[in-house]
Design a protein around this motif. Structure first.
Motif, PDB file in Angstrom:
ATOM      1  N   GLU A   1       0.836  -1.201   0.000  1.00 36.33           N
ATOM      2  CA  GLU A   1       0.000   0.000   0.000  1.00 36.33           C
ATOM      3  C   GLU A   1       0.870   1.250   0.000  1.00 36.33           C
ATOM      4  O   GLU A   1       1.852   1.334   0.734  1.00 36.33           O
ATOM      5  CB  GLU A   1      -0.898   0.040   1.235  1.00 36.33           C
ATOM      6  CG  GLU A   1      -1.981  -1.012   1.279  1.00 36.33           C
ATOM      7  CD  GLU A   1      -2.838  -0.864   2.524  1.00 36.33           C
ATOM      8  OE1 GLU A   1      -4.019  -0.540   2.381  1.00 36.33           O
ATOM      9  OE2 GLU A   1      -2.298  -1.059   3.645  1.00 36.33           O
ATOM     10  N   ILE A   2       0.449   2.222  -0.820  1.00 42.91           N
ATOM     11  CA  ILE A   2       1.148   3.501  -0.852  1.00 42.91           C
ATOM     12  C   ILE A   2       0.163   4.634  -0.586  1.00 42.91           C
ATOM     13  O   ILE A   2      -1.049   4.481  -0.734  1.00 42.91           O
ATOM     14  CB  ILE A   2       1.860   3.752  -2.198  1.00 42.91           C
ATOM     15  CG1 ILE A   2       0.847   3.782  -3.357  1.00 42.91           C
ATOM     16  CG2 ILE A   2       2.943   2.717  -2.448  1.00 42.91           C
ATOM     17  CD1 ILE A   2       1.454   4.209  -4.687  1.00 42.91           C
ATOM     18  N   VAL A   3       0.706   5.781  -0.179  1.00 37.74           N
ATOM     19  CA  VAL A   3      -0.088   6.991  -0.020  1.00 37.74           C
ATOM     20  C   VAL A   3       0.694   8.144  -0.628  1.00 37.74           C
ATOM     21  O   VAL A   3       1.930   8.151  -0.602  1.00 37.74           O
ATOM     22  CB  VAL A   3      -0.402   7.269   1.467  1.00 37.74           C
ATOM     23  CG1 VAL A   3       0.865   7.534   2.260  1.00 37.74           C
ATOM     24  CG2 VAL A   3      -1.395   8.417   1.605  1.00 37.74           C
ATOM     25  N   THR A   4      -0.004   9.084  -1.232  1.00 40.50           N
ATOM     26  CA  THR A   4       0.632  10.235  -1.865  1.00 40.50           C
ATOM     27  C   THR A   4       0.087  11.526  -1.253  1.00 40.50           C
ATOM     28  O   THR A   4      -0.935  11.533  -0.577  1.00 40.50           O
ATOM     29  CB  THR A   4       0.361  10.249  -3.380  1.00 40.50           C
ATOM     30  OG1 THR A   4      -1.034  10.563  -3.592  1.00 40.50           O
ATOM     31  CG2 THR A   4       0.682   8.896  -4.010  1.00 40.50           C
ATOM     32  N   GLN A   5       0.764  12.620  -1.545  1.00 41.22           N
ATOM     33  CA  GLN A   5       0.260  13.922  -1.124  1.00 41.22           C
ATOM     34  C   GLN A   5      -1.072  14.226  -1.798  1.00 41.22           C
ATOM     35  O   GLN A   5      -1.895  14.967  -1.257  1.00 41.22           O
ATOM     36  CB  GLN A   5       1.282  15.014  -1.451  1.00 41.22           C
ATOM     37  CG  GLN A   5       2.460  15.056  -0.497  1.00 41.22           C
ATOM     38  CD  GLN A   5       2.030  15.303   0.940  1.00 41.22           C
ATOM     39  OE1 GLN A   5       1.221  16.202   1.208  1.00 41.22           O
ATOM     40  NE2 GLN A   5       2.564  14.528   1.872  1.00 41.22           N
ATOM     41  N   ALA A   6      -1.297  13.626  -2.955  1.00 37.69           N
ATOM     42  CA  ALA A   6      -2.570  13.808  -3.650  1.00 37.69           C
ATOM     43  C   ALA A   6      -3.717  13.214  -2.836  1.00 37.69           C
ATOM     44  O   ALA A   6      -4.782  13.828  -2.704  1.00 37.69           O
ATOM     45  CB  ALA A   6      -2.506  13.168  -5.033  1.00 37.69           C
ATOM     46  N   ASP A   7      -3.516  11.996  -2.293  1.00 36.12           N
ATOM     47  CA  ASP A   7      -4.518  11.385  -1.403  1.00 36.12           C
ATOM     48  C   ASP A   7      -4.863  12.325  -0.253  1.00 36.12           C
ATOM     49  O   ASP A   7      -6.042  12.571   0.047  1.00 36.12           O
ATOM     50  CB  ASP A   7      -3.980  10.083  -0.788  1.00 36.12           C
ATOM     51  CG  ASP A   7      -3.718   8.980  -1.778  1.00 36.12           C
ATOM     52  OD1 ASP A   7      -4.476   8.007  -1.796  1.00 36.12           O
ATOM     53  OD2 ASP A   7      -2.733   9.084  -2.522  1.00 36.12           O
ATOM     54  N   LEU A   8      -3.834  12.830   0.396  1.00 35.13           N
ATOM     55  CA  LEU A   8      -4.012  13.626   1.603  1.00 35.13           C
ATOM     56  C   LEU A   8      -4.693  14.957   1.311  1.00 35.13           C
ATOM     57  O   LEU A   8      -5.553  15.414   2.073  1.00 35.13           O
ATOM     58  CB  LEU A   8      -2.660  13.851   2.280  1.00 35.13           C
ATOM     59  CG  LEU A   8      -1.920  12.576   2.705  1.00 35.13           C
ATOM     60  CD1 LEU A   8      -0.530  12.907   3.242  1.00 35.13           C
ATOM     61  CD2 LEU A   8      -2.721  11.805   3.749  1.00 35.13           C
TER      62      LEU A   8
END
Length: 279
Positions: free
Chosen positions: A60-67
């Motif tokens: 699983e990854i998270v980006t600044q776009a998600d946030l």
């Protein structure tokens, strides 16, 4: 900027909703939030570099776009409904005094987003006393808005949608899975069987879109071992309101606490449950 201003912005996207945005504030805020988040995500999508992602787990990854998209959605909900509760993928639980609960995935399909694959979406669902009453799935690159309301139907860009009537050799199944190794192994066994026995079996990389595609008849099913509620909450209502069926793997009604999820056009539901439980 107030609620009436958000109405104008929603209408400027060029999608002609079948329902007047002025007659339901809950719906208007859900759609406006999806569009505003989608607008921000599109800006970041075309210049995004894969190396900017951070790992939440090995799968699983998270980006600044998600946030950033999540901040936009939460702000819109809390501005208009400060007493409502929220469950969002990155922010977790946000408390409130209301029986209304918003379930949010600001960017469903982050891996697709990160490699410039257009199959990603903003997913927003609204529950009242644990029952889904509203679901919005917005795919910004494709400019497709899926909308469902309890006991009122489901639409794609303002046109009513229905599940397919395909079964047998015509079936296209999709699958997704949670981050646990056991969930992945179960999904792979399921994929292996249906890839060999049906027309096709695919992982599109966005559960909300796979549910939306099931709802509008592009595919016949989605099966998810280890289903996170924010990934599927909006799509569950889309499938139900399009005439399909949604359960857990034991064929019991899906809830926010269900550990897995199976959705289909209804005609093949028994088949997909038999496969996942036997393989």
């Amino acid at each position: 900027m107030g609620y009436s201003d958000r109405e104008v912005r929603v209408k400027n996207f060029g999608i002609n909703l079948i329902l007047d945005m002025k007659d339901n504030k809950l719906r208007a805020v859900a759609v406006a939030s999806a569009y505003l988040a989608g607008e921000e995500l599109l800006k970041r999508y075309y210049k995004y570099a894969r190396g900017d992602a951070k790992f939440k787990s090995s799968h699983e990854i998270v980006t600044q776009a998600d946030l950033q998209a999540e901040k936009i959605i939460i702000s819109e909900i809390k501005t208009n409904f400060p007493e409502h509760r929220i469950l969002s993928e990155e922010a977790g639980k946000i408390s409130g005094s209301s029986d209304y609960l918003w379930v949010v995935d600001p960017l469903d399909g982050t891996h697709n987003f990160s490699m410039h694959n257009p199959l990603w979406a903003v997913s927003i669902a609204l529950f009242y006393k644990s029952e889904p009453v509203l679901g919005v799935v917005f795919a910004p690159v494709l400019n497709e808005l899926f909308l469902a309301e309890k006991n009122s139907g489901a639409w794609l860009n303002g046109k009513r949608i229905k599940v397919s009537n395909y079964k047998g050799e015509q079936v296209i199944n999709t699958f997704c899975h949670g981050s646990k190794i056991s969930d992945i192994k179960k999904a792979l066994k399921y994929y292996n069987y249906h890839k060999l026995h049906d027309l096709d079996c695919r992982q599109l990389g966005s559960a909300s879109l796979e549910l939306a595609y099931t709802a509008c008849g592009r595919v016949e099913s989605l099966l998810v071992p280890g289903a996170n509620p924010w990934d599927v909450a909006a799509g569950v209502l889309l499938v139900k309101e399009s005439g399909g069926k949604v359960t857990d793997f034991k064929n019991k009604a899906w809830t926010l606490k269900s550990p897995d999820m199976a959705a289909s056009n209804g005609l093949i539901h028994k088949d997909i449950l038999t496969t996942i439980n036997d393989k």
